[in-house]
Design an enzyme around this catalytic site. Structure first.
Site, short mmCIF file in Angstrom:
data_model
loop_
_atom_site.label_atom_id
_atom_site.label_comp_id
_atom_site.label_asym_id
_atom_site.label_seq_id
_atom_site.Cartn_x
_atom_site.Cartn_y
_atom_site.Cartn_z
N ASP A 32 -6.26 14.48 -3.40
CA ASP A 32 -6.79 14.50 -2.02
C ASP A 32 -8.29 15.09 -2.35
O ASP A 32 -8.11 16.26 -3.20
CB ASP A 32 -5.81 15.50 -1.24
CG ASP A 32 -6.21 15.03 0.33
OD1 ASP A 32 -7.15 15.29 0.86
OD2 ASP A 32 -5.10 14.54 1.01
N THR A 36 -10.42 13.98 5.21
CA THR A 36 -9.49 14.18 6.19
C THR A 36 -8.30 15.10 6.00
O THR A 36 -7.65 15.40 7.13
CB THR A 36 -8.97 12.61 6.69
OG1 THR A 36 -8.57 12.22 5.79
CG2 THR A 36 -10.36 12.05 7.18
N SER A 120 1.20 -1.19 11.06
CA SER A 120 1.74 -2.30 11.90
C SER A 120 0.40 -3.02 12.64
O SER A 120 0.77 -4.02 13.26
CB SER A 120 2.46 -1.44 13.18
OG SER A 120 1.72 -0.70 13.81
N TYR A 143 -9.68 -2.19 9.82
CA TYR A 143 -8.80 -1.34 9.30
C TYR A 143 -7.63 -1.98 9.28
O TYR A 143 -6.97 -1.78 8.03
CB TYR A 143 -8.46 -0.19 10.69
CG TYR A 143 -7.19 0.59 9.93
CD1 TYR A 143 -7.25 1.73 9.34
CD2 TYR A 143 -6.01 0.71 10.59
CE1 TYR A 143 -6.47 2.36 8.91
CE2 TYR A 143 -5.06 1.28 10.23
CZ TYR A 143 -4.83 2.27 9.29
OH TYR A 143 -3.80 3.22 9.03
C1 UD1 Z 1 -3.15 2.19 14.81
C2 UD1 Z 1 -1.89 1.23 14.26
C3 UD1 Z 1 -0.93 2.09 13.35
C4 UD1 Z 1 -1.87 2.87 12.34
C5 UD1 Z 1 -2.81 3.75 13.39
C6 UD1 Z 1 -3.87 4.33 12.05
C7 UD1 Z 1 -1.25 -0.50 15.93
C8 UD1 Z 1 -0.33 -1.18 16.70
N1 UD1 Z 1 -1.18 0.71 15.40
O1 UD1 Z 1 -2.51 2.78 16.05
O2 UD1 Z 1 -0.03 1.51 12.64
O3 UD1 Z 1 -1.11 3.73 11.73
O4 UD1 Z 1 -3.80 2.73 13.94
O5 UD1 Z 1 -5.01 5.07 12.95
O6 UD1 Z 1 -2.39 -1.03 15.55
N2 UD1 Z 1 -5.57 5.84 23.26
C9 UD1 Z 1 -6.05 6.23 24.68
N3 UD1 Z 1 -6.79 7.49 24.70
C10 UD1 Z 1 -7.28 8.13 23.58
C11 UD1 Z 1 -6.88 7.58 22.29
C12 UD1 Z 1 -6.00 6.55 22.04
O7 UD1 Z 1 -5.84 5.67 25.44
O8 UD1 Z 1 -7.74 9.33 23.84
C13 UD1 Z 1 -4.73 4.46 23.20
C14 UD1 Z 1 -5.63 3.45 22.34
O9 UD1 Z 1 -6.62 2.85 22.80
C15 UD1 Z 1 -4.09 2.75 22.02
C16 UD1 Z 1 -3.29 4.05 22.10
O10 UD1 Z 1 -3.68 4.80 22.72
O11 UD1 Z 1 -4.21 1.62 22.98
C17 UD1 Z 1 -2.80 4.14 20.63
O12 UD1 Z 1 -3.92 4.66 19.85
P1 UD1 Z 1 -3.85 5.45 18.63
O13 UD1 Z 1 -3.10 6.45 18.77
O14 UD1 Z 1 -5.22 5.53 18.00
O15 UD1 Z 1 -3.17 4.17 17.59
P2 UD1 Z 1 -3.32 2.76 17.18
O16 UD1 Z 1 -4.68 2.26 17.15
O17 UD1 Z 1 -2.13 2.02 18.15
#
Ligand code: UD1
Length: 315
Positions: A32, A36, A120, A143
């Site tokens: 590491d 991050t 995913s 990503y």
């Molecule tokens: C994605 C991947 C996941 C991966 C991760 C790594 C998918 C389905 N999942 O997660 O496998 O491990 O990236 O980072 O692609 N959101 C809000 N408000 C916020 C932050 C996020 O509404 O302040 C929403 C985002 O727009 C999204 C959801 O929450 O729709 C989840 O976001 P996040 O936790 O960043 O994960 P993913 O992008 O889904």
């Protein structure tokens, strides 16, 4: 007793794996560079691990970290879809070049098996739920492309060099130690901390997007099973690791608000570029080949997570 290397061992998922291996008496080396990952995740166990403070982008250092190792958990990565959209180059370097260096290190040092943290996000927005590993990937963001490239490399190294590689497609992992206060934090960690601080979180989009949120303990279990499963069942394969349940962000927000005693409704903002709309896993393959079954459900996971953030960030 075997020798393990965990890349990203100071990070959210990696540090849980380090602890699980130490608990059963294995020898653990951690790679590491704390870009991050957090030092505090390793502090209590520093005298029990062999720490290589180097970057995945340094091919020679990665090769040295692989020497004498039997099994590798490759958790090191620069995560976050939006980070990769804003600045694709650093995540490309770590997620693709870094994974390549790791595979070369594993091959040259004669490691037996590499278990890889896949994502995913590979499925994108194609029709058809739940997601099954046989679906053709349709990555939307840099990503997602990077993590999928890692999978293809894993599979090629199995076919060409006989290295036993196993790809675990993680579905939105959450739990203790997930960094909550970065602009790129996962939604669960971010919302939990904001609510505890009395700040109103913003949902990107209408909040009806769904995710197969998966507690960290399930992921640790899946990794331990993946390293022990017979090669003929798992080598060269890809497995969804999730709970097999879809929860919308609106539902998740409501539950977190109840657990934290937060009285306000969410703010809503524009949907995020590169966002997947819905995500839900079929976990049959992992059940059959790994004997995997989720141990911690969504609500119990949320309760544990909120309790951890309360202890860690109170006051
Ligand atoms: C994605 C991947 C996941 C991966 C991760 C790594 C998918 C389905 N999942 O997660 O496998 O491990 O990236 O980072 O692609 N959101 C809000 N408000 C916020 C932050 C996020 O509404 O302040 C929403 C985002 O727009 C999204 C959801 O929450 O729709 C989840 O976001 P996040 O936790 O960043 O994960 P993913 O992008 O889904």
């Amino acid at each position: 007793m075997a020798n393990y290397l965990i890349t990203g061992g100071a990070g959210f998922i990696g540090s849980h794996l380090v602890q699980a291996l130490l608990d059963r008496g294995d020898q653990v080396r951690v790679l590491d560079n704390f870009e991050t990952g957090l030092r505090k995740n390793l502090e209590p166990i520093l005298d029990r691990i062999d720490l290589h403070e180097v970057s995945l982008t340094d091919a020679d250092a990665v090769l040295r970290a692989c020497e004498g190792i039997d099994f590798i958990f490759h958790e090191g990565a620069l995560p976050s879809v939006p980070r990769s959209v804003k600045e694709p180059r650093p995540s490309h370097a770590i997620n693709i070049d870094g994974t390549f260096h790791l595979l070369e290190g594993a091959r040259q040092s004669g490691a037996r098996r590499v278990v890889y943290a896949a994502s995913s996000s590979a499925y994108g927005n194609q029709p058809g739920f739940p997601r099954v590993e046989t679906m053709a990937p349709q990555p939307l963001s840099p990503y997602a492309v990077q993590k999928l490239t890692g999978e293809l490399y894993m599979q090629a190294y199995h076919r060409v060099y006989g290295l036993e590689t196993v790809c675990l497609r993680y579905f939105n992992i959450f739990g203790a130690r997930q960094v909550p206060d970065s602009p790129y934090s996962g939604v669960m960690a971010r919302f939990a901390l904001m609510m505890m601080r009395g700040e109103r979180p913003t949902i990107f989009g209408d909040g009806e997007q769904g995710r197969d949120f998966t507690h960290i303990d399930n992921v640790v279990l899946a990794n331990l099973l993946a390293v022990e499963a017979p090669a003929e069942k798992v080598a060269g394969r890809v497995f969804n690791i999730a709970c097999g349940e879809r929860h919308t962000l609106n539902q998740t927000y409501a539950l977190l608000a109840t657990l934290t005693g937060f009285p306000h409704p969410p703010l809503y903002g524009p949907a995020r570029d590169g966002d997947v709309r819905d995500s839900l896993a079929d976990i049959t393959a992992a059940r059959e080949a790994l004997g995997y079954a989720p141990q911690v459900g969504f609500e119990e996971g949320l309760r544990r997570t909120v309790a951890w953030y309360r202890d860690e960030f109170a006051g």
